[in-house]
Scaffold this active site. Structure first.
Site, mmCIF file in Angstrom:
data_model
loop_
_atom_site.group_PDB
_atom_site.id
_atom_site.type_symbol
_atom_site.label_atom_id
_atom_site.label_comp_id
_atom_site.label_asym_id
_atom_site.label_seq_id
_atom_site.Cartn_x
_atom_site.Cartn_y
_atom_site.Cartn_z
ATOM 1 N N GLY A 10 -24.974 -48.484 -17.609
ATOM 2 C CA GLY A 10 -26.235 -49.210 -17.387
ATOM 3 C C GLY A 10 -26.662 -49.967 -18.630
ATOM 4 O O GLY A 10 -27.841 -49.999 -18.976
ATOM 5 N N ALA A 11 -25.682 -50.617 -19.280
ATOM 6 C CA ALA A 11 -25.951 -51.267 -20.578
ATOM 7 C C ALA A 11 -26.412 -52.713 -20.431
ATOM 8 O O ALA A 11 -26.572 -53.406 -21.430
ATOM 9 C CB ALA A 11 -24.694 -51.211 -21.444
ATOM 10 N N ASN A 12 -26.637 -53.168 -19.185
ATOM 11 C CA ASN A 12 -27.029 -54.571 -19.006
ATOM 12 C C ASN A 12 -28.542 -54.773 -18.998
ATOM 13 O O ASN A 12 -29.011 -55.900 -19.050
ATOM 14 C CB ASN A 12 -26.437 -55.135 -17.707
ATOM 15 C CG ASN A 12 -26.945 -54.392 -16.486
ATOM 16 O OD1 ASN A 12 -26.460 -53.307 -16.197
ATOM 17 N ND2 ASN A 12 -27.930 -54.934 -15.807
ATOM 18 N N TYR A 165 -35.543 -37.876 -7.455
ATOM 19 C CA TYR A 165 -35.395 -38.355 -8.837
ATOM 20 C C TYR A 165 -35.638 -37.204 -9.822
ATOM 21 O O TYR A 165 -34.845 -36.981 -10.737
ATOM 22 C CB TYR A 165 -36.359 -39.512 -9.107
ATOM 23 C CG TYR A 165 -36.271 -39.999 -10.542
ATOM 24 C CD1 TYR A 165 -35.155 -40.700 -10.991
ATOM 25 C CD2 TYR A 165 -37.292 -39.727 -11.460
ATOM 26 C CE1 TYR A 165 -35.050 -41.114 -12.314
ATOM 27 C CE2 TYR A 165 -37.198 -40.153 -12.775
ATOM 28 C CZ TYR A 165 -36.080 -40.847 -13.198
ATOM 29 O OH TYR A 165 -35.973 -41.256 -14.502
HETATM 30 N N1 LIG Z 1 -38.158 -46.348 -17.405
HETATM 31 C C1 LIG Z 1 -38.711 -45.163 -17.602
HETATM 32 O O1 LIG Z 1 -39.946 -45.017 -17.696
HETATM 33 C C2 LIG Z 1 -37.834 -43.955 -17.768
HETATM 34 C C3 LIG Z 1 -38.447 -42.717 -18.066
HETATM 35 C C4 LIG Z 1 -37.639 -41.594 -18.219
HETATM 36 C C5 LIG Z 1 -36.259 -41.697 -18.062
HETATM 37 N N2 LIG Z 1 -35.699 -42.912 -17.760
HETATM 38 C C6 LIG Z 1 -34.232 -42.973 -17.606
HETATM 39 O O2 LIG Z 1 -33.721 -43.941 -18.492
HETATM 40 C C7 LIG Z 1 -32.488 -44.463 -17.990
HETATM 41 C C8 LIG Z 1 -32.473 -45.975 -18.124
HETATM 42 O O3 LIG Z 1 -33.542 -46.517 -17.379
HETATM 43 P P1 LIG Z 1 -34.272 -47.882 -17.759
HETATM 44 O O4 LIG Z 1 -35.706 -47.597 -17.896
HETATM 45 O O5 LIG Z 1 -33.558 -48.588 -18.851
HETATM 46 O O6 LIG Z 1 -34.101 -48.649 -16.345
HETATM 47 P P2 LIG Z 1 -33.385 -50.038 -15.929
HETATM 48 O O7 LIG Z 1 -33.842 -51.155 -16.790
HETATM 49 O O8 LIG Z 1 -33.609 -50.135 -14.469
HETATM 50 O O9 LIG Z 1 -31.854 -49.763 -16.242
HETATM 51 C C9 LIG Z 1 -31.084 -48.915 -15.430
HETATM 52 C C10 LIG Z 1 -29.629 -49.282 -15.579
HETATM 53 O O10 LIG Z 1 -28.862 -48.420 -14.696
HETATM 54 C C11 LIG Z 1 -28.005 -49.246 -13.928
HETATM 55 N N3 LIG Z 1 -27.661 -48.675 -12.634
HETATM 56 C C12 LIG Z 1 -28.491 -48.243 -11.658
HETATM 57 N N4 LIG Z 1 -27.774 -47.869 -10.594
HETATM 58 C C13 LIG Z 1 -26.464 -48.076 -10.903
HETATM 59 C C14 LIG Z 1 -25.245 -47.907 -10.205
HETATM 60 N N5 LIG Z 1 -25.199 -47.471 -8.937
HETATM 61 N N6 LIG Z 1 -24.092 -48.218 -10.838
HETATM 62 C C15 LIG Z 1 -24.096 -48.686 -12.097
HETATM 63 N N7 LIG Z 1 -25.220 -48.886 -12.804
HETATM 64 C C16 LIG Z 1 -26.387 -48.579 -12.204
HETATM 65 C C17 LIG Z 1 -28.779 -50.544 -13.746
HETATM 66 O O11 LIG Z 1 -27.916 -51.586 -13.329
HETATM 67 P P3 LIG Z 1 -28.502 -52.901 -12.552
HETATM 68 O O12 LIG Z 1 -29.194 -53.738 -13.592
HETATM 69 O O13 LIG Z 1 -27.294 -53.529 -11.981
HETATM 70 O O14 LIG Z 1 -29.471 -52.379 -11.523
HETATM 71 C C18 LIG Z 1 -29.330 -50.729 -15.159
HETATM 72 O O15 LIG Z 1 -28.346 -51.265 -15.988
HETATM 73 C C19 LIG Z 1 -32.374 -43.927 -16.562
HETATM 74 O O16 LIG Z 1 -31.469 -42.850 -16.534
HETATM 75 C C20 LIG Z 1 -33.772 -43.420 -16.230
HETATM 76 O O17 LIG Z 1 -33.747 -42.346 -15.316
HETATM 77 C C21 LIG Z 1 -36.460 -44.033 -17.614
#
Ligand SMILES: NC(=O)c1ccc[n+]([C@@H]2O[C@H](COP(=O)([O-])OP(=O)(O)OC[C@H]3O[C@@H](n4cnc5c(N)ncnc54)[C@H](OP(=O)(O)O)[C@@H]3O)[C@@H](O)[C@H]2O)c1
Length: 291
Positions: A10-12, A165
């Site tokens: 999920g590095a994009n 989740y």
């Molecule tokens: N945001 C928050 O408040 C928060 C809080 C606590 C924990 N987290 C955790 O932090 C991590 C990163 O989240 P973020 O906030 O950076 O969210 P984000 O911007 O939505 O990034 C999530 C990444 O995961 C990828 N992804 C999702 N489903 C996938 C799949 N089926 N196959 C491959 N890649 C997939 C997405 O790809 P696409 O761009 O293609 O969708 C994106 O690159 C997650 O594990 C989340 O649970 C987030």
């Protein structure tokens, strides 16, 4: 971090992209595991503009497909001598309609837990080949709202997107707990973390109550840069290579719930995950096999 090979799922976007960019700036060789080629290319170009070298690669895989995970792992195994840091970062939240992956797994459990379990299993000997291996799995404080039921991990009885989740993020901590135990005696560690509540793309597509709350909370959330700090800390600090089996928050060890560090839960989750994926994941055996 110079020349350390770091694989980030999920590095994009979001904190995964910031983590990739900042570790690249520290000299790391980055492998971005992403599902969308165009989004991955765009992110790669952004990173290349600022990192000062060209060692930023893309491997494509949708983590909802065990077939694609296996193909990606095979590619990584053939192209890289080792993985120094494996960051299981990708994650998502679904709405309140229970959906299943092409393998028939409940989607959130499949992508947030089974995918990192399988990917780590398929790459573990490459991590063990590092002088100091490091496996980081991004969890969340949301694990505190979990209803963990080993007899209904895929929520067939009563499904709710938020609970799914929370359960999956609890699984991330249990996975780390058990993996750390199994890694004892090797040069590889495994830790997990809460990144903070971040104004990223996370949860944007979700409608209903959760979507509404996310929209309202956005102005109070931290930046992606701030949200990536603990992952970057674990990947690049001395403590990130000495701690093992811990849950971090704000770059410091913190206490997750008792359910999340329960030995029985962790071992059973591991065994059930092995059964579902039809694999046997024994990190230390890999080490022994290597000699
Ligand atoms: N945001 C928050 O408040 C928060 C809080 C606590 C924990 N987290 C955790 O932090 C991590 C990163 O989240 P973020 O906030 O950076 O969210 P984000 O911007 O939505 O990034 C999530 C990444 O995961 C990828 N992804 C999702 N489903 C996938 C799949 N089926 N196959 C491959 N890649 C997939 C997405 O790809 P696409 O761009 O293609 O969708 C994106 O690159 C997650 O594990 C989340 O649970 C987030």
């Amino acid at each position: 971090m110079k020349d350390k090979i770091c694989l980030i799922t999920g590095a994009n976007s979001g904190i995964g992209k910031v983590t990739a960019r900042e570790l690249a700036k520290k000299g790391a060789h980055i492998i971005m595991l992403c599902r969308n080629e165009q989004k991955a290319e765009n992110a790669r170009e952004d990173i290349l503009r600022v990192c000062g070298h060209d060692k930023v690669d893309i491997v494509l895989a949708d983590l909802s497909s065990t077939k694609q995970i296996k193909e990606a792992a095979a590619k990584i195994r053939s192209e890289y001598p080792r993985i120094d840091v494996l960051i299981n970062n990708a994650g998502m939240i679904m709405g309140n309609d229970r959906e299943t992956t092409e393998d028939g797994f409940e989607w959130t459990f499949g992508v947030n837990h089974l995918a990192p379990f399988l990917l780590t299993h398929l790459l573990i000997d490459k991590v063990l080949a590092s002088k100091k291996g490091n496996i980081i799995t991004v969890s969340s404080e949301a694990h505190r709202f979990a209803n963990f039921d080993l007899n209904d991990l895929q929520m067939q009885r009563k499904y709710n997107g938020l609970k799914a989740y929370a359960n999956s993020k609890l699984c991330n901590i249990l996975f780390t707990h058990e993996l750390a135990k199994r890694l004892k005696g090797t040069q590889t560690v495994s830790n997990t973390l809460h990144p903070g509540a971040i104004a990223s793309n996370f949860g944007k597509g979700v409608s209903g109550f959760f979507g509404f709350v996310m929209k309202l909370s956005r102005p109070f959330m931290i930046s992606e840069e701030k949200g990536a700090e603990t992952t970057i800390y674990l990947a690049s600090s001395e403590e990130g290579y000495t701690a093992n089996g811990l849950y971090f928050k704000n770059k410091k060890p913190a206490s997750p719930t008792k359910v999340a560090t329960n030995d029985y839960n962790a071992r059973r989750l591991w065994e059930v995950s092995e059964e579902l994926l039809q694999v046997k994941f024994s990190p230390v055996k890999h080490k022994a096999a290597e000699g």
